[in-house]
Scaffold this motif. Structure first.
Motif, PDB file in Angstrom:
ATOM      1  N   UNK A 211       0.520  -1.070   0.021  1.00  0.00           N
ATOM      2  CA  UNK A 211       0.304  -0.049   0.396  1.00  0.00           C
ATOM      3  C   UNK A 211       1.076   1.176  -0.090  1.00  0.00           C
ATOM      4  N   UNK A 212       2.308   1.576   0.304  1.00  0.00           N
ATOM      5  CA  UNK A 212       2.820   2.218   0.507  1.00  0.00           C
ATOM      6  C   UNK A 212       3.745   2.199  -1.085  1.00  0.00           C
ATOM      7  N   UNK A 213       3.612   1.768  -1.974  1.00  0.00           N
ATOM      8  CA  UNK A 213       4.321   0.936  -3.170  1.00  0.00           C
ATOM      9  C   UNK A 213       3.576   2.587  -4.369  1.00  0.00           C
TER      10      UNK A 213
ATOM     11  N   UNK B   3       8.151   9.983   0.198  1.00  0.00           N
ATOM     12  CA  UNK B   3       8.695   9.798  -1.259  1.00  0.00           C
ATOM     13  C   UNK B   3       7.080  10.012  -2.429  1.00  0.00           C
ATOM     14  N   UNK B   4       6.618   8.643  -1.780  1.00  0.00           N
ATOM     15  CA  UNK B   4       4.744   8.288  -2.158  1.00  0.00           C
ATOM     16  C   UNK B   4       4.045   8.619  -1.672  1.00  0.00           C
ATOM     17  N   UNK B   5       2.832   9.500  -2.447  1.00  0.00           N
ATOM     18  CA  UNK B   5       1.589   9.834  -1.732  1.00  0.00           C
ATOM     19  C   UNK B   5       0.872   9.793  -3.365  1.00  0.00           C
ATOM     20  N   UNK B   6       0.116   8.244  -3.048  1.00  0.00           N
ATOM     21  CA  UNK B   6      -1.017   8.874  -3.466  1.00  0.00           C
ATOM     22  C   UNK B   6      -0.616   7.585  -4.600  1.00  0.00           C
ATOM     23  N   UNK B   7      -0.102   7.132  -4.600  1.00  0.00           N
ATOM     24  CA  UNK B   7       0.216   6.315  -6.488  1.00  0.00           C
ATOM     25  C   UNK B   7       1.785   7.645  -7.329  1.00  0.00           C
TER      26      UNK B   7
END
Length: 560
Positions: A19-21, A408-412
Motif C-alpha cells: 500500500x506504500x508502493x 516520497x510516495x503519495x497517492x500513487x
C-alpha cells in the motif's frame, strides 16, 4: 507476485508494504515482461545467442571485450560467487570499483548468480561503507584491490562480514585467479521478474543515504524507455562518460543502455575534462553522459580535439543551467539532451531530444512515464504554477526498511522533492529542490535561477546559491563562487557580479552576500551538496581563494 528464487528472503521481506508502493504503469508497448526474468539473460546471453557475440561490448584503458568475452567472464565470476564464496540466491554483494570492464562484469555476475548487487561509490570512506553494509546486511564483497583500505576498515566495524575477494591484483586469491580455475558457462538463476536485484544507495545530497530497491524487471524497463524513445540509441553507438557505475545515472548510461541495443561502451577511471575529450576522440564515442559541471569545464577545451563522431550528449544529475547548455552548443555544435531522474526511479523520466529541446526546460515525460505538478494539498495543478514534481511509470520508489517511504510516495505518485512548473505545451521547467527555495522578504527565489545568471559572467567557474538567515528579511540570497583563472576576489568584483545578476533576472533575486571559495562541496557523483552550504560550519570556514580586499569578511558584502 510470482514465486521468488531467493533462499535468502531479506530483501523481499524488507520491501515497504504494497500500500506504500507507487502506482506502476506498463502501458507502453514492450514493457509487458514475463513473471520469470533474469535481466542478464536479456542484456547479455540473448545477445550472444542471436549471433552478436563478436561485437565489441566494453572498452577499457588496456583492453576491450566482445559480448562473448564478457559473457565468459561473467559466467566464471558467477561460479566463484556460488561455488567458492558459497552464496545463495538473495544474498547481498557489496561492489567496490572504479569504472572499468571488471567492475561491470562483477555487477552482471552478481545478478546472473541470483544475488543482489549493492554498488558503492569509490570515494566513500569506511564510516559511510559501514552504514551501507549494515543496512543492506551485506553477505560478501567484491572489491578492486586499490580500494581495499576503506573496505578493511569498514569490515572491522560492520556486524556482517562474509567473504571478501579482491580483483585487479595477481595473487592466488585474486578474483582473476579464481576465475581461471572455473569451467566456462553458467546457467542464470531463474529469478522472478519482481525479485530485487539492486540496492542502490542515494548519493547523500540531503545527508543520510537511503537504500532504493529495484527488481530485475526494473532494469529492463529503464532500458526500454529513455534510451529507446528519447536517446534513440543504436547498436552502432559508442557510449562514454563520467558517472560511476555505482550511481544509477552511470549504471544505466554506461552499461545497461548500450547492452540493451548491442552497442559498446567505454569505461575509464578518474577522467578529467581534458582526458574525457581525448577519450571521445580516441574511441570514436558517439554518446556522452556527464554532469553539467563537467560540460562547462570541457567547453573551452573543445577546439583542441576532433569530436566528429560525437552526436549526442546527455546531462543529468543536477539542473542544467541555460548558460552551460548554450556555451556547449556553441563550442560543439550539439544540442544537449537534458534529463531529470532519481535513484528512486532508477533513471531519467523527463527529457527531450532533437527538435523537441527547449532551452530552459528539462523536457516532457519520457514515453512510459506520466508527470504532474502538485500543490501544497497534494492536488495536481495546471500550467504556470510552481509546485512539487510528481511522476509515475514502470519504475518507482521502494526504500529498504525506511520510514521515509511515506515522504516520497503519495497517492500513487513518486514525489521527487523538486519544485517544477509545467507550461501550456506540457514542458516541465525546474525551479529548485523544494528544500532549496529561498524565502526572502516574502519573495520565493529559486537558487538555481540565480546560479544560472551568475554562471553567464566570465569570472564565474562554479557557484552555489542558498538562503542565509537574516533578521530583517528572514533569509537573504547568498552565493558561494569559485572564480575562473585570471580573476581575483575583490569588493569591486562582488559589486560587479551583483549588478550583473540584477540586469539578468528580477533585481530582488540578486545575491546580497557573495563568498569566494576555491571549491564547493560535491558528492562522488558531482552533485552540489547545497545542504552543506547552509550549515554554520561551512559559512564560518575560510578559503585561501578569499581576499583581504573584500573586507569586512572575505568575499561577503552588500547587505542592502
Amino acid at each position: 507476485m510470482a514465486r521468488s528464487a531467493y533462499a535468502d528472503t531479506f530483501a523481499n521481506d524488507n520491501l515497504p508494504p504494497p500500500e506504500q508502493w507507487p502506482e506502476l504503469i506498463f502501458d507502453l508497448p514492450g514493457l509487458q515482461y514475463g513473471e520469470r526474468l533474469n535481466c542478464v539473460v536479456e542484456l547479455l546471453d540473448r545477445m550472444t545467442a542471436t549471433g552478436h557475440g563478436h561485437r565489441p561490448a566494453l572498452h577499457g584503458l588496456k583492453e576491450s571485450w566482445t559480448y562473448a568475452e564478457l559473457q565468459d567472464r561473467v559466467d566464471r565470476i558467477a561460479r566463484v560467487l556460488r561455488e567458492d564464496m558459497r552464496l545463495v540466491p538473495g544474498n547481498r554483494v557489496l561492489l567496490r570499483g572504479d569504472n572499468n570492464p571488471m567492475m561491470a562484469a562483477c555487477i552482471l555476475a552478481v545478478w546472473k548468480a541470483g544475488c543482489i548487487a549493492v554498488p558503492t561509490m569509490p570515494l566513500l570512506r569506511a564510516k559511510e561503507l559501514t552504514v551501507i553494509m549494515n543496512k543492506a546486511r551485506v553477505n560478501a564483497t567484491l572489491c578492486s584491490a586499490n580500494l581495499r583500505t576503506e573496505i578493511e576498515a569498514a569490515l572491522g566495524d560492520a556486524s556482517l562480514r562474509g567473504p571478501v575477494v579482491y580483483f585487479h591484483h595477481d595473487g592466488p586469491d585474486a578474483l582473476e585467479s579464481l576465475m581461471r580455475l572455473k569451467p566456462p558457462g553458467f546457467a542464470a538463476v531463474d529469478t522472478a521478474a519482481e525479485d530485487v536485484c539492486l540496492i542502490a544507495f542515494t548519493s547523500g545530497t540531503t545527508g543520510t543515504p537511503k537504500g532504493t530497491m529495484h527488481f530485475h524487471r526494473d532494469i529492463l524497463a529503464a532500458c526500454d524507455c529513455f534510451p529507446k524513445y528519447t536517446l534513440q540509441a543504436s547498436s552502432d553507438d559508442v557510449f562514454i562518460g563520467t558517472p560511476p557505475l555505482a550511481f544509477t545515472f552511470g549504471l544505466g548510461g554506461l552499461l545497461l543502455f548500450p547492452m540493451r541495443v548491442g552497442a559498446s561502451t567505454v569505461l575509464l577511471e578518474k577522467l578529467s575534462p581534458a582526458s574525457l575529450l581525448e577519450a571521445i576522440q580516441h574511441f570514436g564515442a558517439t554518446v556522452c553522459f556527464t554532469a553539467p559541471t563537467f560540460y562547462r569545464k570541457m567547453t573551452p577545451l573543445v577546439p583542441g580535439y576532433r569530436l566528429s563522431t560525437l552526436k549526442k550528449t546527455v546531462s543529468a544529475g543536477e539542473a542544467l543551467p541555460v548558460a552551460t547548455r548554450e556555451q556547449w552548443r556553441q563550442a560543439s555544435g550539439i544540442d544537449m539532451i537534458d534529463g531529470i531522474g532519481s535513484t528512486e526511479m532508477l533513471h531519467i523520466f523527463i527529457s527531450a531530444s532533437g527538435d523537441e529541446i527547449r532551452p530552459g526546460a528539462t523536457g516532457k515525460p519520457v514515453p512510459g512515464y506520466r508527470a504532474c505538478v502538485l500543490d501544497e494539498e497534494g492536488l495536481p495543478v495546471g500550467p504556470g504554477v510552481v509546485g512539487r514534481l510528481a511522476v509515475k511509470g514502470p519504475t518507482g520508489c521502494r526504500y529498504l526498511a525506511d520510514q521515509r517511504q511515506r515522504n516520497y510516495v503519495a497517492n500513487g505518485w513518486n514525489v521527487t522533492g523538486d519544485a517544477y512548473e509545467m507550461d501550456a505545451d506540457g514542458y516541465f521547467r525546474f525551479h529548485a529542490r523544494t528544500d532549496d527555495m529561498i524565502i526572502s522578504a516574502g519573495y520565493n527565489i529559486a537558487g538555481p535561477e540565480v546560479e544560472d545568471a551568475l554562471l553567464k559572467h566570465p569570472a564565474v567557474a562554479e557557484c552555489g546559491v542558498v538562503g542565509f538567515p537574516d533578521d530583517t528579511r528572514g533569509e537573504i540570497v547568498k552565493a558561494y563562487v569559485v572564480l575562473n583563472a585570471g580573476f581575483q576576489p575583490s569588493a569591486a568584483l562582488v559589486s560587479e557580479l551583483q549588478e550583473y545578476v540584477k540586469q539578468a533576472i528580477a533585481p530582488y533575486k540578486y545575491p546580497r552576500a557573495i563568498d569566494f571559495r576555491e571549491s564547493l562541496p560535491r558528492t562522488g557523483t558531482g552533485k552540489l551538496q547545497r545542504f552543506l552550504l547552509r550549515t554554520p560550519e561551512f559559512a564560518q570556514s575560510t578559503s585561501s581563494a578569499q581576499s583581504a580586499q573584500s573586507a569586512p569578511r572575505a568575499g561577503m558584502l552588500e547587505m542592502k
